[in-house]
Design a protein around this motif. Structure first.
Motif, short mmCIF file in Angstrom:
data_model
loop_
_atom_site.label_atom_id
_atom_site.label_comp_id
_atom_site.label_asym_id
_atom_site.label_seq_id
_atom_site.Cartn_x
_atom_site.Cartn_y
_atom_site.Cartn_z
N ALA A 1 0.72 -1.35 0.05
CA ALA A 1 -0.07 -0.05 0.07
C ALA A 1 0.93 1.19 -0.01
O ALA A 1 0.62 2.12 -0.69
CB ALA A 1 -0.84 -0.07 1.15
N GLY A 2 1.94 1.32 0.83
CA GLY A 2 2.69 2.63 0.91
C GLY A 2 3.43 2.77 -0.49
O GLY A 2 3.24 4.04 -0.90
N ARG A 3 4.01 1.73 -1.18
CA ARG A 3 4.69 2.06 -2.43
C ARG A 3 3.48 2.74 -3.55
O ARG A 3 3.69 3.54 -4.05
CB ARG A 3 5.25 0.69 -2.83
N GLY A 4 2.30 2.13 -3.49
CA GLY A 4 1.03 2.53 -4.34
C GLY A 4 0.67 3.85 -4.08
O GLY A 4 0.74 4.52 -4.96
N ILE A 5 0.53 3.98 -2.72
CA ILE A 5 0.16 5.33 -2.32
C ILE A 5 1.15 6.36 -2.68
O ILE A 5 0.74 7.58 -3.38
CB ILE A 5 -0.32 5.51 -0.99
N ALA A 6 2.47 6.19 -2.61
CA ALA A 6 3.63 7.07 -2.78
C ALA A 6 3.56 7.23 -4.43
O ALA A 6 3.65 8.65 -5.04
CB ALA A 6 4.91 6.73 -2.42
N ILE A 7 3.45 6.44 -5.39
CA ILE A 7 3.52 6.35 -6.63
C ILE A 7 2.26 7.41 -7.27
O ILE A 7 2.36 8.27 -8.15
CB ILE A 7 3.43 5.25 -7.27
N ALA A 8 1.10 7.06 -6.68
CA ALA A 8 0.00 7.73 -6.89
C ALA A 8 0.04 9.45 -6.78
O ALA A 8 -0.14 10.24 -7.67
CB ALA A 8 -1.29 7.02 -6.48
N LEU A 9 0.72 9.66 -5.70
CA LEU A 9 0.81 10.86 -5.27
C LEU A 9 1.86 11.61 -6.07
O LEU A 9 1.59 12.91 -6.63
CB LEU A 9 1.34 10.84 -3.57
N GLY A 10 2.98 10.79 -6.64
CA GLY A 10 3.73 11.47 -7.55
C GLY A 10 3.17 11.64 -8.87
O GLY A 10 3.54 12.41 -9.55
N SER A 11 2.14 10.62 -9.19
CA SER A 11 1.35 11.07 -10.68
C SER A 11 0.76 12.38 -10.57
O SER A 11 0.42 12.73 -11.63
CB SER A 11 0.76 9.91 -10.97
N HIS A 12 0.32 12.74 -9.40
CA HIS A 12 -0.42 14.21 -9.31
C HIS A 12 0.83 15.28 -8.96
O HIS A 12 0.34 16.38 -8.67
CB HIS A 12 -1.15 14.23 -8.26
N GLY A 13 2.20 15.10 -9.25
CA GLY A 13 3.13 16.11 -9.24
C GLY A 13 3.70 16.15 -7.70
O GLY A 13 4.52 17.25 -7.80
N CYS A 14 3.50 15.47 -6.78
CA CYS A 14 3.91 15.74 -5.36
C CYS A 14 5.30 15.53 -5.20
O CYS A 14 5.70 14.42 -5.81
CB CYS A 14 3.09 14.83 -4.42
#
Length: 284
Positions: free
Chosen positions: A14-27
């Protein structure tokens, strides 16, 4: 302005997926965890690989080795963020000491005492990280603290260690929100569904008769990250602070579907459960 996020326990799952998703929004995402070499604990994934995936997704991933059971390492993490970014917009408390024995048959007394680390690391480390985050967020007048949880907080699921961990972090979100009221900082707990994580996919493959039914219910590991990004931008976020939110229902609220265009089922339907009620009584 680019959002600054910390995702704990982000080597995999979950942590990996959440981090990547936030990255996809430019975070900009600070990816924390203990795994710096592949194969740790018999599972793939490292903080460095996750950080690289965050950057590849469109954000900026920064790997920080951190054992969240060590308060000094957690303090150093937040000191680094304060020095480099001078703010924090999102903290995702996801670190937890999960062991394979959790799924073994038998009563809790027949399993290793080390399973208690789920409570020691999962609950206490979330409190410590939130303490540090609040000391940055409150002065800036904004921020979102998220706890990754599950319906196991209100029904039996893999034993008392798991249940106490999830119930504990749900309560942290509820009570922290009381202290954070009128500060501009919000705290929520999100019930994730069955995740298409490395661990669960391996369990399904090994025991299809027992876990195969979960396949149709799976949420991508990135799913909760997209929900968190939408939450942070929600003008009504303050009204949600302190609540335990079902991720599948947030998906419908924000129109965030799975890659196949469908929405994951809610625990209200699959398990006939609902988030715990927090009474408005306040004793100080």
């Amino acid at each position: 302005m680019t959002a600054i996020a910390i995702v704990t326990g982000a080597s995999r799952g979950a942590g990996r997926g959440i981090a990547i998703a936030l990255g996809s929004h430019g975070c900009t995402v600070y990816v924390t965890g203990r795994s710096q070499e592949r194969g740790r604990d018999g599972l793939p994934g490292t903080i460095h690989e996750t950080a690289a995936a965050v950057t590849q997704a469109g954000g900026r991933g920064i790997a920080v080795a951190c054992d969240h059971s060590d308060d000094d390492q957690v303090a150093a993490l937040f000191a680094q963020v304060a020095e480099e970014a001078d703010r924090i917009d999102i903290l995702v408390n996801n670190a937890c000491a999960i062991q394979d024995a959790l799924h073994a048959p038998g009563g809790f007394w027949e399993k290793p005492l080390a399973l208690s680390q789920m409570i020691e690391v999962g609950v206490r480390s979330s409190y410590v990280a939130s303490w540090h985050a609040a000391r940055m967020m409150v002065p800036q007048g904004s921020g979102l603290i998220v706890f990754t949880s599950s319906p196991g907080s209100v029904h039996y699921c893999m034993g008392p260690a798991y249940g106490a961990h999830k119930a504990g972090i749900d309560k942290l979100a509820a009570d922290m929100a009381v202290d954070l009221v009128d500060t501009g900082v919000s705290a929520v707990s999100i019930w994730m569904g069955a995740l298409a994580s490395e661990r669960l996919l391996a369990m399904i493959a090994a025991q299809p008769d027992k876990y195969g039914h979960l396949t149709a219910m799976l949420e991508p590991t990135e799913y909760t990250g997209h929900l968190i990004h939408a939450l942070q931008a929600d003008p009504d976020l303050r009204d949600l602070s302190g609540q335990v939110l079902i991720g599948a229902e947030l998906g419908r609220r924000y129109g965030i579907a799975r890659p196949d265009g469908t929405f994951p089922p809610s625990a209200r339907d699959t398990h006939r459960v609902e988030p715990p009620r927090q009474f408005p009584v306040i004793v100080r």
